[in-house]
Design a protein around this motif. Structure first.
Motif, PDB file in Angstrom:
ATOM      1  N   ARG A  47     -47.823 -25.591 -11.267  1.00 20.17           N
ATOM      2  CA  ARG A  47     -46.983 -25.299 -12.435  1.00 20.17           C
ATOM      3  C   ARG A  47     -46.433 -23.865 -12.370  1.00 20.17           C
ATOM      4  NH1 ARG A  47     -50.826 -26.655 -17.274  1.00 20.17           N
ATOM      5  NH2 ARG A  47     -52.117 -25.284 -15.991  1.00 20.17           N
ATOM      6  N   ALA A  48     -45.356 -23.648 -13.073  1.00 23.48           N
ATOM      7  CA  ALA A  48     -44.787 -22.309 -13.152  1.00 23.48           C
ATOM      8  C   ALA A  48     -43.903 -22.241 -14.390  1.00 23.48           C
ATOM      9  CB  ALA A  48     -43.958 -21.995 -11.900  1.00 23.48           C
ATOM     10  N   GLY A  49     -43.804 -21.040 -14.953  1.00 30.11           N
ATOM     11  CA  GLY A  49     -42.945 -20.854 -16.123  1.00 30.11           C
ATOM     12  C   GLY A  49     -42.282 -19.492 -16.069  1.00 30.11           C
ATOM     13  N   HIS A  50     -41.099 -19.420 -16.663  1.00 32.77           N
ATOM     14  CA  HIS A  50     -40.331 -18.174 -16.672  1.00 32.77           C
ATOM     15  C   HIS A  50     -39.605 -18.137 -18.012  1.00 32.77           C
ATOM     16  CE1 HIS A  50     -36.829 -15.607 -15.925  1.00 32.77           C
ATOM     17  NE2 HIS A  50     -37.472 -15.113 -14.884  1.00 32.77           N
ATOM     18  N   ALA A  51     -39.914 -17.139 -18.835  1.00 33.80           N
ATOM     19  CA  ALA A  51     -39.281 -17.048 -20.156  1.00 33.80           C
ATOM     20  C   ALA A  51     -38.444 -15.778 -20.211  1.00 33.80           C
ATOM     21  CB  ALA A  51     -40.340 -17.043 -21.251  1.00 33.80           C
ATOM     22  N   ALA A  52     -37.166 -15.944 -20.530  1.00 37.85           N
ATOM     23  CA  ALA A  52     -36.259 -14.794 -20.547  1.00 37.85           C
ATOM     24  C   ALA A  52     -35.624 -14.660 -21.931  1.00 37.85           C
ATOM     25  CB  ALA A  52     -35.179 -14.964 -19.480  1.00 37.85           C
ATOM     26  N   TYR A  53     -35.771 -13.486 -22.514  1.00 39.10           N
ATOM     27  CA  TYR A  53     -35.229 -13.216 -23.845  1.00 39.10           C
ATOM     28  C   TYR A  53     -33.796 -12.704 -23.714  1.00 39.10           C
ATOM     29  CZ  TYR A  53     -34.872 -11.075 -28.486  1.00 39.10           C
ATOM     30  OH  TYR A  53     -34.485 -10.725 -29.759  1.00 39.10           O
ATOM     31  N   ASP A  54     -32.934 -13.227 -24.549  1.00 36.23           N
ATOM     32  CA  ASP A  54     -31.542 -12.757 -24.557  1.00 36.23           C
ATOM     33  C   ASP A  54     -31.324 -11.916 -25.804  1.00 36.23           C
ATOM     34  OD1 ASP A  54     -28.726 -12.751 -23.729  1.00 36.23           O
ATOM     35  OD2 ASP A  54     -28.439 -13.916 -25.550  1.00 36.23           O
ATOM     36  N   GLY A  55     -31.091 -10.615 -25.580  1.00 33.93           N
ATOM     37  CA  GLY A  55     -31.006  -9.674 -26.696  1.00 33.93           C
ATOM     38  C   GLY A  55     -29.873  -9.962 -27.661  1.00 33.93           C
ATOM     39  N   SER A  56     -28.768 -10.502 -27.162  1.00 34.13           N
ATOM     40  CA  SER A  56     -27.615 -10.661 -28.048  1.00 34.13           C
ATOM     41  C   SER A  56     -27.779 -11.840 -28.996  1.00 34.13           C
ATOM     42  CB  SER A  56     -26.335 -10.809 -27.226  1.00 34.13           C
ATOM     43  OG  SER A  56     -26.303 -12.068 -26.601  1.00 34.13           O
ATOM     44  N   THR A  57     -28.457 -12.880 -28.564  1.00 33.28           N
ATOM     45  CA  THR A  57     -28.616 -14.058 -29.428  1.00 33.28           C
ATOM     46  C   THR A  57     -30.021 -14.193 -29.985  1.00 33.28           C
ATOM     47  OG1 THR A  57     -29.237 -15.427 -27.547  1.00 33.28           O
ATOM     48  CG2 THR A  57     -26.893 -15.357 -28.105  1.00 33.28           C
ATOM     49  N   GLY A  58     -30.967 -13.458 -29.398  1.00 33.98           N
ATOM     50  CA  GLY A  58     -32.355 -13.605 -29.825  1.00 33.98           C
ATOM     51  C   GLY A  58     -32.989 -14.890 -29.313  1.00 33.98           C
ATOM     52  N   ARG A  59     -32.292 -15.543 -28.400  1.00 32.12           N
ATOM     53  CA  ARG A  59     -32.845 -16.793 -27.865  1.00 32.12           C
ATOM     54  C   ARG A  59     -33.685 -16.522 -26.626  1.00 32.12           C
ATOM     55  NH1 ARG A  59     -29.123 -21.179 -26.016  1.00 32.12           N
ATOM     56  NH2 ARG A  59     -30.394 -22.728 -27.041  1.00 32.12           N
ATOM     57  N   VAL A  60     -34.594 -17.454 -26.373  1.00 28.22           N
ATOM     58  CA  VAL A  60     -35.365 -17.413 -25.139  1.00 28.22           C
ATOM     59  C   VAL A  60     -35.009 -18.634 -24.309  1.00 28.22           C
ATOM     60  CG1 VAL A  60     -37.693 -17.584 -24.144  1.00 28.22           C
ATOM     61  CG2 VAL A  60     -37.282 -16.084 -26.110  1.00 28.22           C
ATOM     62  N   THR A  61     -34.842 -18.431 -23.004  1.00 28.63           N
ATOM     63  CA  THR A  61     -34.720 -19.565 -22.082  1.00 28.63           C
ATOM     64  C   THR A  61     -36.033 -19.693 -21.331  1.00 28.63           C
ATOM     65  OG1 THR A  61     -32.343 -19.274 -21.824  1.00 28.63           O
ATOM     66  CG2 THR A  61     -33.482 -20.540 -20.112  1.00 28.63           C
ATOM     67  N   LEU A  62     -36.696 -20.818 -21.531  1.00 27.18           N
ATOM     68  CA  LEU A  62     -37.939 -21.102 -20.812  1.00 27.18           C
ATOM     69  C   LEU A  62     -37.614 -22.041 -19.663  1.00 27.18           C
ATOM     70  CD1 LEU A  62     -41.083 -21.170 -20.474  1.00 27.18           C
ATOM     71  CD2 LEU A  62     -41.058 -23.150 -22.021  1.00 27.18           C
ATOM     72  N   THR A  63     -37.691 -21.519 -18.453  1.00 22.08           N
ATOM     73  CA  THR A  63     -37.530 -22.365 -17.267  1.00 22.08           C
ATOM     74  C   THR A  63     -38.935 -22.722 -16.805  1.00 22.08           C
ATOM     75  OG1 THR A  63     -35.553 -21.115 -16.703  1.00 22.08           O
ATOM     76  CG2 THR A  63     -36.507 -22.481 -14.966  1.00 22.08           C
ATOM     77  N   CYS A  64     -39.209 -24.001 -16.657  1.00 18.82           N
ATOM     78  CA  CYS A  64     -40.589 -24.348 -16.325  1.00 18.82           C
ATOM     79  C   CYS A  64     -40.660 -25.703 -15.634  1.00 18.82           C
ATOM     80  CB  CYS A  64     -41.461 -24.346 -17.583  1.00 18.82           C
ATOM     81  SG  CYS A  64     -40.939 -25.508 -18.846  1.00 18.82           S
ATOM     82  N   THR A  65     -41.813 -25.968 -15.077  1.00 18.99           N
ATOM     83  CA  THR A  65     -42.017 -27.186 -14.302  1.00 18.99           C
ATOM     84  C   THR A  65     -42.454 -28.321 -15.225  1.00 18.99           C
ATOM     85  OG1 THR A  65     -44.306 -26.592 -13.905  1.00 18.99           O
ATOM     86  CG2 THR A  65     -42.732 -25.872 -12.258  1.00 18.99           C
ATOM     87  N   THR A  66     -41.562 -28.724 -16.101  1.00 18.95           N
ATOM     88  CA  THR A  66     -41.938 -29.769 -17.054  1.00 18.95           C
ATOM     89  C   THR A  66     -41.245 -31.084 -16.715  1.00 18.95           C
ATOM     90  OG1 THR A  66     -41.947 -30.435 -19.379  1.00 18.95           O
ATOM     91  CG2 THR A  66     -40.090 -29.091 -18.659  1.00 18.95           C
ATOM     92  N   GLN A  67     -41.897 -32.189 -17.080  1.00 16.60           N
ATOM     93  CA  GLN A  67     -41.271 -33.510 -17.005  1.00 16.60           C
ATOM     94  C   GLN A  67     -40.585 -33.861 -18.321  1.00 16.60           C
ATOM     95  OE1 GLN A  67     -45.199 -35.017 -14.679  1.00 16.60           O
ATOM     96  NE2 GLN A  67     -43.886 -36.701 -15.317  1.00 16.60           N
TER      97      GLN A  67
END
Lengths: 784, 159
Positions: A195-215
């Motif tokens: 498994r692996a996960g990567h969470a990136a916060y976007d300062g302008s929108t306050g959103r997070v993109t979670l890229t991960c090994t999910t089904q």
């Protein structure tokens, strides 16, 4: 036994076209989660003991560390069932005062690099007051057993029973009763990518993109947002290329919640890559079951009644979203398999222990219950003095729809036909002669048959019947031909090796007359895909395939209507093929690309009779369909060492209409190989303190090319009314039938010794122990 | 642990001057210091073979070699197999024979097979299956990997 034509005689469906997924993957351009750079790297500090109370956590000065007290506002992971005496238990994201299994996360440290994070994690001192761990489910059942969760009354947190009326009356009429006491040891799905996960916060929108090994990207989004208490619009979940899942990547990883929380706190990017040891000890386990099964047969060998008792070791927590009921409840509902038996009495329990949580793994309980049921059938065949296949012939269902004793409705299948096909292809009579000759020479060959069903593509009612609060089922497809004339299908399924982009493109291509290479299937991104349930349970081809077909039919209807404006012909006189609309019997045609352009840019052509744009939606939520197969294994057992050599494996299977034969065969090959590994090699072993002894791939043993023999495949295509594409699922079948066939073959080989191997994996140690206990091992290794 | 050494990795003909700790594995250096993420890490125990690359023509598990040990050596990874848009026969054979599903183990299998066949083009079928047992795949059941490598072997011998 049907050839698919759709009128024109040439279709994309049914052809082994090359996968659209492959060019990137063979050139190193695939994008996997662990490939992404991050500002902060997380390392989890995991419990070295199975049970205890955390007394103190000491970090070196300056270390960046997160513990449970930082996460006080987060809800625990607590999936629900409304039936089966389910007791909800919560799993904190990081252990909150109590540790319940070896490998449970106690703290997370973060640093600018992976290496630094590991160095710091190694310096964290955790003081734990150790308790007495419960490892075996049978120990956890005892009345005086300690509780894994103090807020429950006992360790059984899910219990189901099905008993048909008048069961005892039927039981009394039995001519013979056979009994199996079986044990399936614990296994790990072991995708090659942990498994692996990567969470990136976007300062302008306050959103997070979670890229991960999910089904399950959408359900991951829902779960993480529920736990954090944030709107789903603030989180995007992306499943990029995912390196296999087999169920293990279906359940929510608490680690992903921590990553999203931390990315929001740091307003930065944070990543975690699970190492193989973590995967083997602290990702999800499965198949740890004790099963007692008795069968009552009449004089003719007809199965009258089945009585079962299933105990599933579900580990320390309940996985999201299926809950820990997934194994015991599937076993309860599907134990009678493909046999016609009207009387059934079975109890099934899920028991908490201080072990890694259980979660779905390819086939879920069915590899276990098929192995146990097939042991029963083999024992009965021996008791009646007939071939195992003859006993099955007398009991397999052959009238459809068939409603089982547990209420499951089996659609059209070919249970007997596939078995007869397999018997013929393997030449059973010739094998028996060869077996006898070999035995006379002191060599032990055996053959094993497994006949089984594979419930696939079931919609929301099936999950509702299990009492799940979340009922995965429908799938939606947004199908668009954009002004460029290219096609995009956005799907809610989330394939990770199944070749679904290719198979769906074939289904869509036939309907809209555009070749698959121009059809892009988009998945695994909650910003782009419709809400869907991901890929698991042999569902995606049936559900997303059905939804694709529905959407494509609408696009087709619209294209025909548009073409009738362009070509001044009636829609029924027009065909769509190779990117153009043609008036049948003339040379008049118009390209679909130019019609697509017009659908957006020249809508005046249609005089208001056709809506602008070229996007349609298909949603499909069927009742489900059963695939079936007969597996045959031929083995040779070395009685001096207990080693099993796989000589041959044969599959006769029926998964309805095959969309892409090459891909379908690949799914069966892979499932069979996992099943062979499950049957012979793969076992997670805990010592009595709850420490795992199999934490590397040199100890937990997936098979290699050396252990997997040639796999011969035969197909029957029963076109079911329960799937609009006529396709049934087949992702799990290989893994469901293979363990039973292999263990049956071992027992057949060892029949001269009067022993029965009712455990999986059937390791050399277990085989030797059984042989020794037979008292029939002569000193030269041959039977007397 | 913070002592770093200057080394040069030559990956697919391109030189990467990097500074690494002595404990840095070749796998991590290729992926993180040189940005070539086609090489995958499956176990870091030297068992699964997903990280197989060619070092001076020999298949190597890059998780078991330190980056410093590869200083100045010729390294080939999956990114260097194709010649521009022209794929290597092994890559084509994997696609034509469905020798991959999720694709995670694939770079390791490609490099293992290419390395072995370049060294021993006439390897027997039996020995080939033995060599391929060095690496793990969880999706394909190996049937089509073996088929693909045999097909590529024929083509590589002819070329």
């Amino acid at each position: 036994m049907t050839v698919h034509t759709k009128g024109s005689g040439t279709t994309w469906v049914g052809r082994s076209i090359r996968r659209l997924e492959d060019p990137a993957l063979v050139t190193g351009r695939g994008r996997f989660t662990a490939d992404m750079p991050a500002t902060h790297w997380v390392r989890f500090v995991r419990s070295g003991v199975a049970a205890g109370t955390i007394k103190n956590i000491t970090a070196p000065e300056g270390a960046s560390i997160v513990t449970a007290k930082d996460l006080a506002k987060l809800k625990p992971i607590r999936p629900m069932l409304s039936k089966f005496n389910y007791v909800a238990v919560g799993q904190p994201i990081l252990a909150d005062g109590v540790v319940r299994f070896t490998g449970e996360s106690i703290a997370a440290v973060y640093a600018p690099s992976k290496d630094q994070a590991e160095d710091i994690a190694d310096q964290i001192e955790v003081e734990i007051s150790e308790g007495a761990p419960l490892i075996d489910a049978m120990d956890a059942l005892a009345g005086d057993a300690p509780l894994v969760h103090a807020d429950t009354k006992h360790n059984v947190i899910v219990e189901g029973r099905i008993a048909t009326p008048g069961f005892e009356d039927v039981w009394k009429t039995a001519h013979k009763v056979l009994h199996v006491e079986a044990r399936s040891h614990r296994q790990n799905a072991t995708p090659m990518e942990a498994r692996a996960g990567h969470a990136a916060y976007d300062g302008s929108t306050g959103r997070v993109t979670l890229t991960c090994t999910t089904q399950m990207p959408h359900l991951t989004r829902t779960a993480v947002c529920d736990i954090l208490g944030i709107p789903e619009s603030d989180l995007r979940v992306v499943a990029p290329d995912v390196g296999g899942g087999f169920g293990q990547k279906m359940s929510l990883a608490p680690e992903y919640v921590l990553l999203v929380w931390l990315a929001r706190k740091l307003r930065s990017s944070v990543a975690w890559t699970e190492d193989r040891r973590e995967n083997l000890i602290a990702s999800f386990h499965s198949r740890d079951q004790h099963v007692q099964l008795e069968g009552a047969f009449d004089k003719s060998g007809k199965l009258l009644a089945l009585r079962g008792d299933i105990v599933a070791n579900i580990g320390a927590y309940s996985c999201f979203p299926t809950t820990c009921g997934v194994e015991p409840l599937m076993a309860l509902a599907e134990l009678p398999g493909p046999y016609d038996v009207r009387a059934y009495d079975c109890r099934s329990r899920g028991v908490m222990t201080n072990t890694c949580p259980m979660a779905p793994y390819r086939g879920v309980s069915r590899p276990v219950i098929t192995f146990v049921l097939e042991r029963l059938m083999d024992k009965a065949a021996a008791a009646f003095g007939i071939e195992p296949t003859e006993l099955r012939r007398r009991n397999l269902i052959d009238k459809f729809p068939y409603t089982s004793a547990t209420g499951l409705v089996f659609d059209d299948g070919s249970y007997k036909e596939t078995m007869e096909m397999a018997i013929k292809a393997i030449d059973l009579d010739a094998f028996r002669k060869r077996q006898k000759t070999a035995r006379d020479a002191g060599r032990y060959l055996g053959i094993g048959f497994a006949t089984f069903s594979e419930r696939t593509g079931y919609g929301s009612p099936a999950f509702a019947a299990r009492g799940m609060e979340i009922t995965p089922g429908f799938e939606t497809v947004y199908l668009t031909i954009d002004p460029s004339g290219f096609v995009e299908a956005r799907i809610g399924s989330s394939p990770h090796g199944q070749g679904l982009r290719t198979s769906l493109a074939q289904i869509i291509a036939d309907e809209i007359g555009i070749d698959p290479e121009f059809i892009k299937v988009v998945h695994g991104d909650t910003d782009r895909s419709p809400y869907g349930w991901g890929t698991f349970a042999s569902r995606s081809l049936v559900l997303s395939g059905g939804a694709s077909l529905l959407a494509a039919q609408k696009i087709r209807a619209k294209l025909l209507k548009m073409a009738s404006h362009f070509l001044e012909a009636a829609p029924e006189d027009i065909t769509l093929q190779s990117g153009s609309a043609h008036v049948i019997g003339t040379d008049r045609s118009v390209t679909i690309a130019s019609m697509a352009r017009a659908a957006y840019h020249q809508t005046h052509i249609f005089k208001g009779e056709i809506e602008p744009g070229l996007t349609e939606t298909g949603t499909y939520d069927p009742s489900g369909t059963f695939s079936n197969a007969c597996h045959v294994a031929i083995v040779e057992v070395d009685i001096e060492t207990g080693r099993v050599e796989m000589e041959k494996f044969l599959v006769a299977e029926d998964a309805g209409l095959i969309i892409n034969p090459m891909i379908a065969d690949g799914q069966v090959h892979g499932g069979v190989a996992q099943g062979i590994g499950n049957a012979l090699l793969e076992e997670i072993i805990y010592d009595e303190t709850g420490n795992i002894l199999t934490s590397t791939l040199a100890d937990f043993l997936p098979p290699t090319t050396r252990e997997i023999p040639e796999i011969e495949l035969h197909h029957v295509e029963t076109l079911t009314g329960n799937s609009i594409t006529k396709a049934k699922g087949l992702g799990e079948g290989g893994a469901i039938g293979a363990p039973a066939a292999v263990i049956s073959a071992i027992n057949d080989a060892l029949s001269p010794f009067g022993i029965s191997i009712d455990e999986m994996p059937a390791t050399p140690q277990r085989i030797r122990a059984a042989l020794r206990s037979s008292g029939k091992l002569p000193s030269n290794g041959k039977t007397a | 642990m913070s002592d770093k050494t200057d080394i040069t990795l030559i990956i697919n003909g391109q030189s990467y001057a990097i500074r690494v700790e002595s404990r840095r594995t070749l796998a991590d250096a290729i992926r993180e210091d040189c940005g070539q993420t086609g090489t995958h890490i499956g176990c870091e125990h030297g068992v699964c073979g997903a990280c197989t690359v060619l070092v001076n023509g020999e298949p190597v598990r890059s998780c078991l070699m330190f980056a410093q040990q590869a200083d100045g050596k010729q390294i080939r990874t999956v990114e260097g197999l194709a010649d521009g848009d022209e794929m290597h026969p092994m890559q084509r054979a994997f696609m034509e024979n469905h020798g991959l599903q999720c694709g995670f183990c694939t770079p390791g299998f490609l490099m293992l097979a290419v390395g072995v066949l370049e060294r021993e083009p006439d390897i027997s079928d039996h020995d080939l299956v033995d060599v391929l047992s060095s690496n793990l795949c969880r999706c394909t059941g190996y049937q089509n990997i073996i088929k693909a490598v045999r097909a590529a072997a024929v083509e590589m011998r002819q070329s």
